[in-house]
Design an enzyme around this catalytic site. Sequence first.
Site, PDB file in Angstrom:
ATOM      1  N   ASP A 177       0.966  -1.301   0.076  1.00 36.27           N
ATOM      2  CA  ASP A 177       0.095   0.022   0.059  1.00 36.27           C
ATOM      3  C   ASP A 177       1.069   1.167   0.019  1.00 36.27           C
ATOM      4  O   ASP A 177       1.638   1.517   1.047  1.00 36.27           O
ATOM      5  CB  ASP A 177      -0.888   0.078   1.247  1.00 36.27           C
ATOM      6  CG  ASP A 177      -1.940   0.990   1.033  1.00 36.27           C
ATOM      7  OD1 ASP A 177      -1.522   2.166   0.722  1.00 36.27           O
ATOM      8  OD2 ASP A 177      -2.977   1.098   1.795  1.00 36.27           O
ATOM      9  N   HIS A 178       1.334   1.982  -1.162  1.00 38.41           N
ATOM     10  CA  HIS A 178       2.362   2.654  -1.154  1.00 38.41           C
ATOM     11  C   HIS A 178       2.159   3.810  -0.197  1.00 38.41           C
ATOM     12  O   HIS A 178       3.043   4.573  -0.154  1.00 38.41           O
ATOM     13  CB  HIS A 178       2.583   3.122  -2.739  1.00 38.41           C
ATOM     14  CG  HIS A 178       1.340   3.988  -3.179  1.00 38.41           C
ATOM     15  ND1 HIS A 178       0.294   3.644  -3.833  1.00 38.41           N
ATOM     16  CD2 HIS A 178       1.370   5.324  -3.212  1.00 38.41           C
ATOM     17  CE1 HIS A 178      -0.405   4.563  -4.279  1.00 38.41           C
ATOM     18  NE2 HIS A 178       0.111   5.846  -3.784  1.00 38.41           N
ATOM     19  N   HIS A 240      -5.891   2.702   1.368  1.00 40.22           N
ATOM     20  CA  HIS A 240      -5.223   3.768   1.967  1.00 40.22           C
ATOM     21  C   HIS A 240      -5.786   4.531   3.194  1.00 40.22           C
ATOM     22  O   HIS A 240      -5.177   4.738   4.182  1.00 40.22           O
ATOM     23  CB  HIS A 240      -5.030   4.965   0.811  1.00 40.22           C
ATOM     24  CG  HIS A 240      -4.352   4.344  -0.369  1.00 40.22           C
ATOM     25  ND1 HIS A 240      -3.509   3.364  -0.440  1.00 40.22           N
ATOM     26  CD2 HIS A 240      -4.818   4.552  -1.741  1.00 40.22           C
ATOM     27  CE1 HIS A 240      -3.275   3.425  -1.558  1.00 40.22           C
ATOM     28  NE2 HIS A 240      -3.928   3.978  -2.387  1.00 40.22           N
TER      29      HIS A 240
END
Length: 493
Positions: A177-178, A240
Amino acid sequence: MEEKIALFTIFGGTGDLARRKLYPSLYRLYKKGFLNKKFAVIGTARREWSDEYYREIVLDTIADLTESKEDALEFASHFYYQAHNVTDAEHYSTLKQLSKKLNDTYQLEDNHIYYLAMSPQFFGTITEHLKDQELISDTGFNRLIIEKPFGHDYESAATLNEQIRASFKEEQIYRIDHYLGKEMIQNISAVRFANTIFESMWNNRYIDNIQITLSESLGVEERGGYYDTSGALRDMVQNHILQVVSLLAMEPPIELKDEAIREEKIKALRSLRIYSKEEVQKYFVRGQYGASTVDGVTSLDYREEKNVAPDSTTETFVAGKVLIDNFRWAGVPFYIRTGKNLRQKGTQINIQFKSMPLNLFSDDHTEALEPNVLTIYIQPTEGFSLQLNSKKIGPGLETELLNLKHKNSAETSSNSPEAYEKLILDCLNGDATNFTHWDEVAQSWKFVDVIRDTWDQETPEFPNYPSKSMGPVCSDELLEKDGFKWFWNPKSN
Ligand code: NAD
């Protein structure tokens, strides 16, 4: 700087993610000395490319970062290309031979990182073949990095997880999950656990509400086809936003290490109130952007975008109230909001503290003072601000708002490592703190699924917000009902 030793195998090596994020990140790690002599990269995809052609592509993707041509060429010489159809079992034996050869040439100690930079529909097939064709080594490490989306609801995510877990153990799986690689997201823990003034007040006695906004100023651009099947709820909230909620809400971990942090994040996610249909209707709203012309720039209606169905009911905006039913947070709403084609790009968290019981600065003590608000700016600006009341200079006892601000300089921000660079380094170090555990994914889907199901039973009246606004009116009303308003309300120019 300790050199890391590994063979990277990138599935989807010709794709957009590999070119835009992975090769530049690997190069930055190489420049910093984390990667040196003992690393190699195999890029795979269906196309027939030569090593030379592949290396040219890699060089192209790092052109802006390179200072010396020699250095760049040395870096690119570690890259090898293998044409490979992931559904063809035989292709894996060719891949295995190349892996073995590179393992010997570069003394890679049988350390493997498999990066699945392609459509999730192939994740199960790839991991199954990696195991069956014995590409998973017994001696070195085997780590699997997978991209989002991880399923499209709880059931599909659970099926995918089972498939992957047949080949890799949970501790070998790094779900990207960047957002978790972003400097300021990692800073949430520092704000809370390194500052007495905040952590001592981080609860329902002192906090009125928390607001999380992930605002995008662009429409769907080229991603219409994917986005129309996903929507903002699945694309942003499930991953996110709920990750940010869990970092803000979790209890202090016993140490700032992966297992301890995960344990607390999972507990926070388990405390999320899973809504009934009626609660979804009360606490969540959605929107879709319509055409508008602002400052002479015309934006399309979402339904006119490329690869979007002309009668699409996909939401491009979500706002909601998240409730956490535990001792610390009972009664404190976490308002979340995300959308496309909004007025300003930015991600920020606003923590609004409770108001003073009385306003001694007004004549009848009733007019409320402005609340203290701590803002954490995630992107594009990185920093903090704290809103305080102070006495206005001059006669009388009038108050005025004061904003203490710290913003990372443009230089600090541009030198701070890219999310993907950090995450790849974490994976090389075997540190899974900033990746999502299956239990987190599962819990997030359970929360999101009831919202999706409720919405799917009704046809929304879309479009309901003009592009370059801050979303539909119902998003403002959601907070007004509770006596609040969105703290971040950028004005148009
Ligand atoms: P892409 O379509 O640009 O690339 C897909 C790659 O897979 C290509 O290299 C293609 O040749 C290869 N491929 C397709 N079918 C194949 C097959 N049968 N056998 C072998 N190779 C095959 O996609 P992308 O944008 O790079 O995205 C990859 C993954 O990363 C997706 O899961 C996506 O959701 C995720 N992701 C991408 C971005 C981004 O910025 N591009 C951001 C976040 C997540």
